[in-house]
Motif scaffolding. Structure first.
Motif, PDB file in Angstrom:
ATOM      1  N   GLY A 264     -55.109  40.198  92.226  1.00  0.00           N
ATOM      2  CA  GLY A 264     -53.945  40.848  91.654  1.00  0.00           C
ATOM      3  C   GLY A 264     -54.155  42.323  91.436  1.00  0.00           C
TER       4      GLY A 264
ATOM      5  N   ALA B 274     -52.478  45.600  88.836  1.00  0.00           N
ATOM      6  CA  ALA B 274     -51.660  45.969  87.682  1.00  0.00           C
ATOM      7  C   ALA B 274     -51.601  47.489  87.621  1.00  0.00           C
ATOM      8  CB  ALA B 274     -52.247  45.401  86.394  1.00  0.00           C
TER       9      ALA B 274
ATOM     10  N   SER C 164     -49.886  45.431  81.420  1.00  0.00           N
ATOM     11  CA  SER C 164     -49.666  44.531  82.546  1.00  0.00           C
ATOM     12  C   SER C 164     -50.948  43.772  82.888  1.00  0.00           C
ATOM     13  CB  SER C 164     -49.172  45.316  83.759  1.00  0.00           C
ATOM     14  OG  SER C 164     -49.022  44.479  84.875  1.00  0.00           O
TER      15      SER C 164
ATOM     16  N   GLU D 222     -51.541  40.992  80.454  1.00  0.00           N
ATOM     17  CA  GLU D 222     -50.659  39.851  80.715  1.00  0.00           C
ATOM     18  C   GLU D 222     -51.142  39.023  81.905  1.00  0.00           C
ATOM     19  OE1 GLU D 222     -46.780  41.495  81.314  1.00  0.00           O
ATOM     20  OE2 GLU D 222     -46.663  42.278  79.266  1.00  0.00           O
ATOM     21  N   LYS D 223     -51.678  39.687  82.927  1.00  0.00           N
ATOM     22  CA  LYS D 223     -52.032  39.011  84.167  1.00  0.00           C
ATOM     23  C   LYS D 223     -53.407  38.359  84.159  1.00  0.00           C
ATOM     24  CE  LYS D 223     -49.200  41.826  87.195  1.00  0.00           C
ATOM     25  NZ  LYS D 223     -49.172  42.615  88.437  1.00  0.00           N
TER      26      LYS D 223
ATOM     27  N   THR E  73     -53.557  34.426  83.653  1.00  0.00           N
ATOM     28  CA  THR E  73     -52.866  33.697  84.719  1.00  0.00           C
ATOM     29  C   THR E  73     -53.647  33.750  86.024  1.00  0.00           C
ATOM     30  OG1 THR E  73     -50.765  34.300  83.714  1.00  0.00           O
ATOM     31  CG2 THR E  73     -50.697  33.514  85.971  1.00  0.00           C
ATOM     32  N   LEU E  74     -54.192  34.908  86.331  1.00  0.00           N
ATOM     33  CA  LEU E  74     -54.918  35.087  87.588  1.00  0.00           C
ATOM     34  C   LEU E  74     -56.352  34.569  87.529  1.00  0.00           C
ATOM     35  CD1 LEU E  74     -53.705  38.691  88.448  1.00  0.00           C
ATOM     36  CD2 LEU E  74     -52.938  36.536  89.461  1.00  0.00           C
TER      37      LEU E  74
END
Length: 82
Positions: free
Chosen positions: A35, A37, A42, A45-46, A49-50
């Protein structure tokens, strides 16, 4: 059988910089870019999840410094291990 690389999140405000990093590590099997950002918030937040294992951060971000982002990520990690 393909061995996957270290799950890596790239964080920088500049798309040109991020594209350059991706080009630089594209053929390295030890790194898997999962990912990108463009800000510290950001990235925060990621990251979960990643399931990023490594975060490469530019020190100059539009919202918080890369150093502050690193401190926040370390605090999260330390809280999980306590």
């Amino acid at each position: 059988m393909r061995v996957s690389g270290t799950r890596t999140l790239l964080v920088a405000a500049s798309d040109a910089f991020l594209d350059g990093v991706v080009d630089w590590v594209a053929d390295d099997p030890r790194i898997e870019i999962v990912g990108r950002a463009h800000s510290g918030e950001s990235a925060l937040e990621k990251i979960e999840t990643l399931r990023a294992e490594l975060v490469l951060v530019d020190v100059t971000l539009p919202d918080i410094s890369g150093f502050e982002l690193s401190r926040r990520l370390k605090s999260r990690r330390d809280a999980r291990w306590s």
